[in-house]
Design a protein around this motif. Structure first.
Motif, short mmCIF file in Angstrom:
data_model
loop_
_atom_site.label_atom_id
_atom_site.label_comp_id
_atom_site.label_asym_id
_atom_site.label_seq_id
_atom_site.Cartn_x
_atom_site.Cartn_y
_atom_site.Cartn_z
N PRO A 170 -33.49 -5.59 -23.40
CA PRO A 170 -33.71 -4.34 -22.64
C PRO A 170 -33.57 -3.10 -23.51
O PRO A 170 -34.16 -2.06 -23.18
CB PRO A 170 -32.63 -4.37 -21.55
N THR A 171 -32.82 -3.20 -24.60
CA THR A 171 -32.67 -2.00 -25.43
C THR A 171 -33.99 -1.61 -26.09
O THR A 171 -34.21 -0.46 -26.43
CB THR A 171 -31.61 -2.20 -26.54
N LEU A 172 -34.86 -2.62 -26.26
CA LEU A 172 -36.16 -2.33 -26.85
C LEU A 172 -37.04 -1.48 -25.93
O LEU A 172 -37.95 -0.79 -26.39
CB LEU A 172 -36.91 -3.63 -27.17
N ALA A 173 -36.77 -1.56 -24.63
CA ALA A 173 -37.61 -0.85 -23.66
C ALA A 173 -37.71 0.63 -23.97
O ALA A 173 -38.71 1.28 -23.66
CB ALA A 173 -37.08 -1.06 -22.25
N ALA A 174 -36.66 1.15 -24.64
CA ALA A 174 -36.67 2.57 -24.96
C ALA A 174 -37.86 2.95 -25.82
O ALA A 174 -38.32 4.10 -25.81
CB ALA A 174 -35.36 2.96 -25.67
N ILE A 175 -38.39 2.00 -26.57
CA ILE A 175 -39.58 2.28 -27.38
C ILE A 175 -40.70 2.85 -26.52
O ILE A 175 -41.43 3.74 -26.92
CB ILE A 175 -40.05 1.00 -28.11
N ILE A 249 -46.59 -2.12 -23.00
CA ILE A 249 -46.27 -2.35 -21.60
C ILE A 249 -45.24 -3.47 -21.45
O ILE A 249 -44.25 -3.35 -20.72
CB ILE A 249 -47.55 -2.69 -20.79
N SER A 250 -45.43 -4.57 -22.18
CA SER A 250 -44.48 -5.68 -21.99
C SER A 250 -43.11 -5.31 -22.56
O SER A 250 -42.08 -5.69 -21.99
CB SER A 250 -45.02 -6.96 -22.64
N ILE A 251 -43.10 -4.54 -23.65
CA ILE A 251 -41.79 -4.12 -24.17
C ILE A 251 -41.13 -3.15 -23.20
O ILE A 251 -39.93 -3.26 -22.91
CB ILE A 251 -41.96 -3.48 -25.57
N GLY A 252 -41.91 -2.24 -22.65
CA GLY A 252 -41.36 -1.27 -21.72
C GLY A 252 -40.80 -1.92 -20.46
O GLY A 252 -39.77 -1.50 -19.94
N ASN A 253 -41.49 -2.96 -19.98
CA ASN A 253 -41.05 -3.60 -18.75
C ASN A 253 -40.16 -4.80 -18.99
O ASN A 253 -39.71 -5.43 -18.04
CB ASN A 253 -42.27 -4.05 -17.93
#
Lengths: 337, 511
Positions: A170-175, A249-253
């Motif tokens: 989930p920390t990657l979502a910040a990208i 999109i997949s990283i964000g979600n």
């Protein structure tokens, strides 16, 4: 045989009476940015209709904060349409790229960076297949890309095991979802890409070559442009953008459900065609597309505020697409006759 | 006095302000062969297209068949019932279908209840028509592709005869003899005579004056969109008289070659046995400062020569020397020729010359984007200067560099197209029929620019079937036949000389 319709010659050329510069500039601006004005009007009308107290600034922020791949996808479509090609496969390529990142990273334990690279490579491979069949063998682009859309979309289900794959860090979502100036990074990525493509298409020889390939291949080829390379490049660029969209999109979600991919087909086309009425009227252009994309998102958002959801979205996008194509056609006719 | 079989009164056609046919009249009697002659652009194909309803005539014209008014406007769907049949240049046959299907297309007999095609009835009707044409040996079920050329002509005629009473109607052959090989021509003429002996009227549109003299009873000549002579009996006419009818004496073109002298200089291009398409072997040298015309009849291969020199056609052989550098055509491509300095102006202005939906500036500057702009910035000032220079030099109206090409007249489009390629100061300029479909004023401007290019030091290749153009600007004229050089004319020559060189040769040279 070609002279039967639309005789393109005119002898009685009417030289328009001199118009004051101020009026000319304002008319020019109006024809280019009428969509922006319409957009603001739509927003104000919606806000007046919506019960409760929603400030325009907040509403705009919500619109721009949508986590959507439409701008990325539509940018790819703008590029292919500008060179006279047709690419339907972007939704499938987007889907498989978006599924590949969590599948490779979570189910197969790849490092995330490698999974991202893998997704991009997959996307480009599909673009290369499109290019080889359409440009190399000369097969109808609608048929080919309809096929690759289905193949890529189907393989996305296979890769994901027919479910939503999630579990990315989930920390990657910040990208994607981290904010800059109050808006998510995803929005800024889209703007940056649009500006880059708009610059290439509007101010470099490559962009002019693209315009000519899209307008008349024989003319382009006789001027020494390698038409084939431009067309292949367009398919690869479109696939790359669809792949990037899948990644962000997949990283964000944190994951992706391949069943949701085909919902982006219509908004994307609607944005691309509606974009031809703005900024550079009558031509496929990235800035017009960006404005049109958020215009459409605003419309859907407004409908949601009014409590209308589900079927209304599809009707709205469908109607917008038809209206956009009609207006753009009429505009084109006015320019050339 | 019976009414003529086909009568046309004051038929005119204007395309967007340009009159291409003015007040045409025509009277074709029953049982005669009537020939329509005239140069390209004289209006004869327009006239045929007006009678057949392909184009809609301007108000005021009238068309009668057997005294009965059928137009204007002519309804193409009813032509057959009115008694008019048209056989087009390529005969309009579909090789993969059977004789019967080709003959009956659009008029299939059908079963009244099921709507299915009644094959037996079709076959009977087809057999009857074929027998009438002495082609009774053809099986209606044979595929057209398997027939001999003269039999194919018969099939096309049989189609025109369907549902027609013997001796009635009019059959128009629009340049049909072009599609017919020499050995089949006698059979073709025989069939025409058979038709007229029954009373059917035949109209032939032809470029071939020998053919006209051989089979036509009367001729109608068109020139510059007007009928100059109607129904002149061919008895007592010879080819010279017909040539005069076709060419007329306009003298409206200046003798640019005389008035704009240009000296041949070092360099230029040399064609060394080039082959490709219908060009079978052409060698010629064109020095810088020279205008050399290439011409020939329709089947001479002329139409493919320009593209071949520009390396824009497939299957090329031979080589081209540009300013001393030899370029083998096997490995050449358009870009290679462009870099060597060969500028090619194609004949098909809309299809290949200009992107009509884009602006003048975009079109004019296209070939120079890479050399004058940077890869990351096209630059604005040079584009503007270059386009303004073209608009001024060629007197393009309106002089608006941001106007879309499609809004200009044909002549102004041609000026823009020439400007686009002349700007770079090419080593060689290859023009393919540059005055096609442009008005007289623009024609003059285009020819002057052609000559000016030579004066400025380019080697100019002018491929054209317009003999007046060639006579006005060329230093030499090379006549092609069947893809090879037939003869070469040097100044002084007249349009007539060129015309005779082209046509006397193709028809077995009786002079």
């Amino acid at each position: 045989m070609t002279t039967t319709q639309t005789p393109t010659t005119t002898t009685n050329i009417v030289i328009p009476p001199p118009v004051s510069p101020l009026r000319r500039i304002s008319m020019n601006l109006l024809s280019r940015y009428a969509l922006v004005i319409l957009w603001i009007i739509m927003l104000l009308v919606l806000l007046a209709l919506v019960p409760g107290d929603v400030s325009p600034v907040n509403a705009m922020r919500t619109v721009f904060s949508q986590i959507t791949p439409v701008v990325f996808l539509a940018l790819g479509v703008v590029i292919t349409m500008a060179v006279g090609e047709f690419d339907l496969s972007f939704a499938g390529i987007f889907s498989i790229a978006a599924v590949a990142v969590p599948s490779l990273a979570v189910l197969h334990g790849w490092p995330v960076l490698l999974a991202v690279l893998g997704a991009i490579v997959i996307a480009l491979a599909f673009g290369a297949i499109n290019a080889a069949l359409v440009v190399g063998l000369g097969i109808n682009s609608v048929v080919v890309t309809l096929g690759t859309w289905s193949v890529a979309g189907g393989l996305a289900f296979l890769l994901s095991g027919e479910t939503t794959v999630s579990g990315l860090d989930p920390t990657l979502a910040a990208i994607s979802t981290g904010r800059f100036l109050g808006l998510p990074h995803l929005f800024w990525y889209g703007v940056i890409l649009v500006v880059i493509v708009a610059y290439i298409m509007g101010a470099t020889p490559i962009g002019r070559h693209m315009t000519f390939v899209g307008s008349n291949r024989a003319v382009a080829s006789l001027a020494g442009i390698s038409v084939g390379r431009v067309r292949v490049g367009a398919y690869l660029a479109s696939a790359l953008l669809a792949g990037l969209a899948g990644v962000v999109i997949s990283i964000g979600n944190g994951g992706f459900n391949p069943a949701s991919a085909s919902a982006y087909l219509l908004p994307t086309f609607a944005a691309v065609f509606l974009g031809t009425v703005a900024v550079v009227p009558g031509r496929f252009n990235p800035l017009g597309m960006l404005i049109a994309a958020y215009f459409l998102i605003t419309g859907v958002f407004g409908l949601q505020l009014l409590g209308l959801t589900g079927w209304v979205t599809e009707v709205f996008y469908g109607a917008a697409l038809i209206i956009a194509v009609t207006v753009s056609h009429l505009l084109q006719r006015r320019v050339t006759s | 006095m019976t009414a003529p079989r086909l009568e046309v009164r004051s038929l005119s056609k204007t395309f967007a302000g340009i009159t291409v046919l003015s007040e045409a009249r025509l009277e074709v009697r029953a049982g005669e062969v009537h020939a329509l002659i005239g140069q390209n652009g004289s209006g004869k194909s327009t006239l045929i297209k007006l009678i057949s309803g392909v184009y809609r005539a301007d108000a005021g014209g009238e068309v009668f068949v057997d005294g009965e008014r059928i137009g204007t406007p002519v309804d193409p769907g009813r032509l057959h019932e009115e008694g008019l049949a048209f056989v087009h240049q390529d005969l309009g046959l579909i090789p993969d279908l059977s004789v019967s299907e080709n003959v009956r297309v659009g008029r299939h007999s059908t079963n009244r209840f099921t709507g299915w095609i009644n094959k037996a009835k079709d076959a009977a009707a087809v057999r009857e028509s074929l027998e009438f044409l002495n082609l009774g040996h053809i099986d209606p079920e044979t595929k057209v592709a398997r027939l001999r050329p003269s039999e194919r002509v018969g099939v096309a005629i049989a189609r025109a005869l369907q549902g027609r009473k013997r001796g009635g109607g009019v059959i128009v052959f629009d340049e049909s003899s072009r599609a017919i090989p020499h050995e089949a021509l006698d059979d073709f003429y025989g069939m025409i005579r058979l038709l007229t002996s029954q009373g059917t009227a035949v109209v032939i549109v032809s470029h071939n004056l020998t053919e006209v003299l051989q089979i036509a009873d009367r001729v109608t000549a068109l020139r510059n969109g007007r009928v100059v002579e109607m129904g002149l009996p061919t008895d007592g006419l010879d080819e010279g008289a017909l040539t005069n009818l076709v060419l007329g004496r306009y003298g409206e073109l200046d003798d640019f070659a005389e008035n704009m002298p240009s000296e041949a200089r070092e360099g230029g291009i040399e064609l060394r046995g080039i082959r490709g398409g219908r060009i079978r072997n052409v060698s010629a040298t064109i020095q810088r400062g020279e205008v050399v015309g290439f011409t020939g009849s329709v089947d001479s291969g002329l139409s493919g020569l320009g593209a071949l020199i520009a390396a824009a056609s497939p299957g090329m052989r031979g080589s081209i020397v540009v300013d001393g550098t030899e370029i083998p055509l096997e490995s050449a491509n358009i870009r290679r020729m462009l870099r060597a300095g060969v500028a090619y102006i194609p004949q098909d202005r809309h299809g290949e010359g200009l992107a009509t939906g884009l602006t003048v500036q975009e079109n004019v500057t296209l070939p120079h984007l890479r050399t004058r702009g940077r890869s990351w910035w096209t630059g604005a000032a040079w584009q503007r200067a270059e386009t303004e220079a073209v608009l001024r030099a060629f007197d393009v109206t309106p002089p608006n560099r941001n106007a879309v090409i499609a809004t200009f007249s044909g002549g102004n489009q041609q000026k823009v197209l020439m400007g686009k390629w002349l700007l770079g100061g090419p080593a060689a300029l290859v023009l393919d029929d540059p005055t096609q479909a442009v008005d007289v004023g623009a024609r003059s401007a285009v020819l002057r620019a052609t000559r000016q290019a030579a004066v400025d030091g380019a080697a100019v290749v002018l491929c054209s079937s317009e003999v007046d153009d060639l006579a006005a600007v060329c230093d030499r004229v090379v006549v092609l036949e069947e893809g090879k050089v037939l003869t070469e004319l040097s100044r002084p020559f007249t349009a007539d000389d060129i015309f005779s060189a082209i046509f006397h040769s193709t028809e077995g040279a009786d002079r």
